[in-house]
Design an enzyme around this catalytic site. Structure first.
Site, PDB file in Angstrom:
ATOM      1  N   ASN A 146       0.870  -1.179   0.000  1.00  0.00           N
ATOM      2  CA  ASN A 146       0.000   0.000   0.000  1.00  0.00           C
ATOM      3  C   ASN A 146       0.906   1.227   0.000  1.00  0.00           C
ATOM      4  O   ASN A 146       1.510   1.556   1.019  1.00  0.00           O
ATOM      5  CB  ASN A 146      -0.894  -0.009   1.249  1.00  0.00           C
ATOM      6  CG  ASN A 146      -1.705   1.271   1.391  1.00  0.00           C
ATOM      7  OD1 ASN A 146      -1.841   2.033   0.422  1.00  0.00           O
ATOM      8  ND2 ASN A 146      -2.229   1.514   2.572  1.00  0.00           N
ATOM      9  N   TRP A 147       1.005   1.854  -1.161  1.00  0.00           N
ATOM     10  CA  TRP A 147       1.937   2.991  -1.289  1.00  0.00           C
ATOM     11  C   TRP A 147       1.391   4.259  -0.631  1.00  0.00           C
ATOM     12  O   TRP A 147       2.116   5.233  -0.503  1.00  0.00           O
ATOM     13  CB  TRP A 147       2.224   3.264  -2.757  1.00  0.00           C
ATOM     14  CG  TRP A 147       2.993   2.191  -3.459  1.00  0.00           C
ATOM     15  CD1 TRP A 147       3.464   1.025  -2.929  1.00  0.00           C
ATOM     16  CD2 TRP A 147       3.391   2.181  -4.835  1.00  0.00           C
ATOM     17  NE1 TRP A 147       4.125   0.300  -3.881  1.00  0.00           N
ATOM     18  CE2 TRP A 147       4.096   0.982  -5.066  1.00  0.00           C
ATOM     19  CE3 TRP A 147       3.213   3.068  -5.903  1.00  0.00           C
ATOM     20  CZ2 TRP A 147       4.635   0.655  -6.308  1.00  0.00           C
ATOM     21  CZ3 TRP A 147       3.738   2.741  -7.154  1.00  0.00           C
ATOM     22  CH2 TRP A 147       4.441   1.548  -7.344  1.00  0.00           C
ATOM     23  N   LYS A 148       0.118   4.264  -0.293  1.00  0.00           N
ATOM     24  CA  LYS A 148      -0.523   5.468   0.276  1.00  0.00           C
ATOM     25  C   LYS A 148      -0.279   6.668  -0.655  1.00  0.00           C
ATOM     26  O   LYS A 148      -0.251   6.505  -1.861  1.00  0.00           O
ATOM     27  CB  LYS A 148      -0.020   5.721   1.704  1.00  0.00           C
ATOM     28  CG  LYS A 148      -0.064   4.467   2.568  1.00  0.00           C
ATOM     29  CD  LYS A 148       0.140   4.732   4.024  1.00  0.00           C
ATOM     30  CE  LYS A 148       0.234   3.400   4.761  1.00  0.00           C
ATOM     31  NZ  LYS A 148       0.078   3.511   6.186  1.00  0.00           N
ATOM     32  N   HIS A 178      -9.571   1.122   4.806  1.00  0.00           N
ATOM     33  CA  HIS A 178      -8.283   1.336   5.477  1.00  0.00           C
ATOM     34  C   HIS A 178      -8.498   2.258   6.675  1.00  0.00           C
ATOM     35  O   HIS A 178      -9.283   3.211   6.603  1.00  0.00           O
ATOM     36  CB  HIS A 178      -7.268   1.936   4.493  1.00  0.00           C
ATOM     37  CG  HIS A 178      -5.873   1.868   5.038  1.00  0.00           C
ATOM     38  ND1 HIS A 178      -5.407   2.773   5.966  1.00  0.00           N
ATOM     39  CD2 HIS A 178      -4.861   0.998   4.812  1.00  0.00           C
ATOM     40  CE1 HIS A 178      -4.155   2.452   6.285  1.00  0.00           C
ATOM     41  NE2 HIS A 178      -3.802   1.385   5.593  1.00  0.00           N
ATOM     42  N   GLU A 236      -6.827   4.594   7.839  1.00  0.00           N
ATOM     43  CA  GLU A 236      -6.571   6.024   7.608  1.00  0.00           C
ATOM     44  C   GLU A 236      -7.785   6.691   6.981  1.00  0.00           C
ATOM     45  O   GLU A 236      -8.104   7.842   7.291  1.00  0.00           O
ATOM     46  CB  GLU A 236      -5.311   6.184   6.735  1.00  0.00           C
ATOM     47  CG  GLU A 236      -4.052   5.870   7.543  1.00  0.00           C
ATOM     48  CD  GLU A 236      -2.867   5.397   6.729  1.00  0.00           C
ATOM     49  OE1 GLU A 236      -2.870   5.553   5.494  1.00  0.00           O
ATOM     50  OE2 GLU A 236      -1.933   4.850   7.340  1.00  0.00           O
ATOM     51  N   GLU A 281      -5.693  -5.239  10.243  1.00  0.00           N
ATOM     52  CA  GLU A 281      -4.645  -4.251  10.492  1.00  0.00           C
ATOM     53  C   GLU A 281      -4.894  -3.546  11.830  1.00  0.00           C
ATOM     54  O   GLU A 281      -5.659  -2.568  11.882  1.00  0.00           O
ATOM     55  CB  GLU A 281      -4.645  -3.203   9.380  1.00  0.00           C
ATOM     56  CG  GLU A 281      -4.408  -3.775   8.006  1.00  0.00           C
ATOM     57  CD  GLU A 281      -3.792  -2.741   7.086  1.00  0.00           C
ATOM     58  OE1 GLU A 281      -2.668  -2.966   6.640  1.00  0.00           O
ATOM     59  OE2 GLU A 281      -4.417  -1.694   6.853  1.00  0.00           O
ATOM     60  N   GLY A 318       2.227   1.863  10.729  1.00  0.00           N
ATOM     61  CA  GLY A 318       3.158   2.980  10.612  1.00  0.00           C
ATOM     62  C   GLY A 318       3.839   3.339  11.921  1.00  0.00           C
ATOM     63  O   GLY A 318       4.479   4.386  12.027  1.00  0.00           O
ATOM     64  N   SER A 330       3.194  -2.618  10.187  1.00  0.00           N
ATOM     65  CA  SER A 330       4.656  -2.641  10.326  1.00  0.00           C
ATOM     66  C   SER A 330       5.285  -3.981   9.919  1.00  0.00           C
ATOM     67  O   SER A 330       6.240  -4.443  10.549  1.00  0.00           O
ATOM     68  CB  SER A 330       5.073  -2.248  11.738  1.00  0.00           C
ATOM     69  OG  SER A 330       4.637  -0.925  12.023  1.00  0.00           O
ATOM     70  N   GLY A 339       2.563  -1.264   4.273  1.00  0.00           N
ATOM     71  CA  GLY A 339       2.651   0.158   3.945  1.00  0.00           C
ATOM     72  C   GLY A 339       4.091   0.566   3.694  1.00  0.00           C
ATOM     73  O   GLY A 339       4.644   0.360   2.613  1.00  0.00           O
ATOM     74  N   GLY A 340       4.720   1.143   4.716  1.00  0.00           N
ATOM     75  CA  GLY A 340       6.059   1.722   4.585  1.00  0.00           C
ATOM     76  C   GLY A 340       7.062   0.851   3.855  1.00  0.00           C
ATOM     77  O   GLY A 340       7.770   1.327   2.949  1.00  0.00           O
TER      78      GLY A 340
HETATM   79  C1  PEP Z   1      -0.894  -0.025   5.837  1.00  0.00           C
HETATM   80  O1  PEP Z   1      -0.814   1.091   5.376  1.00  0.00           O
HETATM   81  O2  PEP Z   1      -1.835  -0.751   5.512  1.00  0.00           O
HETATM   82  C2  PEP Z   1       0.160  -0.490   6.739  1.00  0.00           C
HETATM   83  C3  PEP Z   1       0.023  -1.659   7.310  1.00  0.00           C
HETATM   84  O3  PEP Z   1       1.227   0.356   6.948  1.00  0.00           O
HETATM   85  P1  PEP Z   1       2.642  -0.028   7.633  1.00  0.00           P
HETATM   86  O4  PEP Z   1       3.095  -1.315   7.000  1.00  0.00           O
HETATM   87  O5  PEP Z   1       3.546   1.120   7.301  1.00  0.00           O
HETATM   88  O6  PEP Z   1       2.396  -0.200   9.084  1.00  0.00           O
END
Ligand code: PEP
Length: 256
Positions: free
Chosen positions: A10-12, A96, A98, A168, A174, A214, A235-236
């Site tokens: 997930n590049w956001k 999501h 966010e 999640e 994050g 994470s 994500g990251g």
């Molecule tokens: C996400 O954005 O779905 C996520 C899990 O982010 P991260 O891996 O950065 O925690």
């Protein structure tokens, strides 16, 4: 859709189109294990150009990160499921945390979005998960059950074939703090039980349940080795091609 092993990035709201093409190409070149489905949830602006640059044969599929619940209309700045599927994009991420937090998307709206996405022929990566206070009060399983009941469980068993669930925990997104493999397994098992009670064994066994929060190259293998963890939503770490490819290759014996 039978239960698959999935590594989804997930590049956001990150990368320019050029950077995105370069990242997707690197991932596509390295993702040749046909037992693992690699999905990249890219910004809307990137869907078309990235899709043109990665070969279908790479096995990498793209996802939109959101869609509106209406087919068309006066919704400035929004994108409809039909627009996404008209680009031959396969997936859309819905729910999501966010978007739940910053865009105030509640379970009822997410149910409408899921309905609209499926009606447009998209597959849905549906996110659920609890905040830290809910985890601390030990009501995390009930919370996730409520999220799924109010947004997904109106679907038919046939429609569930087009749903991937991503668990999640918000406290792990994050933050660098990851759920332990045992915490992930506990929730994934609970979700599969919810599916079994609602839809029966077949749907429960065939639905992919991803862990997100994470995930990194260094912890993916342990998380993915859990029996009910079918992969990750990342994500990251998905913004670094080498790191993400390590994650794609972290399924061990599950990927044969
Ligand atoms: C996400 O954005 O779905 C996520 C899990 O982010 P991260 O891996 O950065 O925690």
């Amino acid at each position: 859709m039978a239960r698959k092993l999935i590594a989804a990035g997930n590049w956001k709201m990150n990368t320019t189109v050029e950077e995105g093409i370069s990242l997707a190409r690197k991932v596509a070149e390295a993702s040749r294990n046909n037992k693992v489905l690699t999905i990249l949830a890219v910004p809307h602006t990137h869907l078309f150009p990235v899709s043109k640059k990665i070969k279908a044969s790479s096995g990498v599929r793209l996802a939109a990160q959101n869609c509106h619940h209406k087919t068309s209309g006066a919704f400035t700045g929004e994108i409809s499921p039909a627009m996404i599927s008209s680009l031959k994009i396969t997936y859309v991420v819905i729910g999501h945390s966010e978007r739940r937090e910053y865009n105030h998307e509640d379970n009822a709206l997410l149910a409408l979005k899921t309905r609209a996405a499926l009606d447009a022929g998209l597959k849905v990566i549906f996110c659920c998960g609890e905040a830290l206070d809910i985890r601390k009060s030990d009501s995390h399983v009930a919370h996730v059950k409520n999220q799924l009941s109010e947004s997904l469980f109106m679907l038919s068993a046939t429609e569930m074939k087009n749903i991937v669930i991503a668990y999640e925990p918000i406290w792990a997104i994050g933050t660098g703090e990851t759920a332990t493999p045992e915490q992930a397994q506990e929730m994934h098992f609970a979700i599969r039980e919810m599916l079994r009670k609602k839809y029966g064994k077949r749907v429960a066994e065939n639905t992919s349940i991803l862990y997100g929060g994470s995930v990194k190259g260094s912890n993916a293998a342990e998380l993915f080795s859990q029996p009910d963890v079918d992969g990750g939503l990342v994500g990251g770490a998905s913004l670094n091609a080498d790191e993400f490819v390590t994650i794609v290759n972290s399924f061990g014996r599950k990927a044969g």
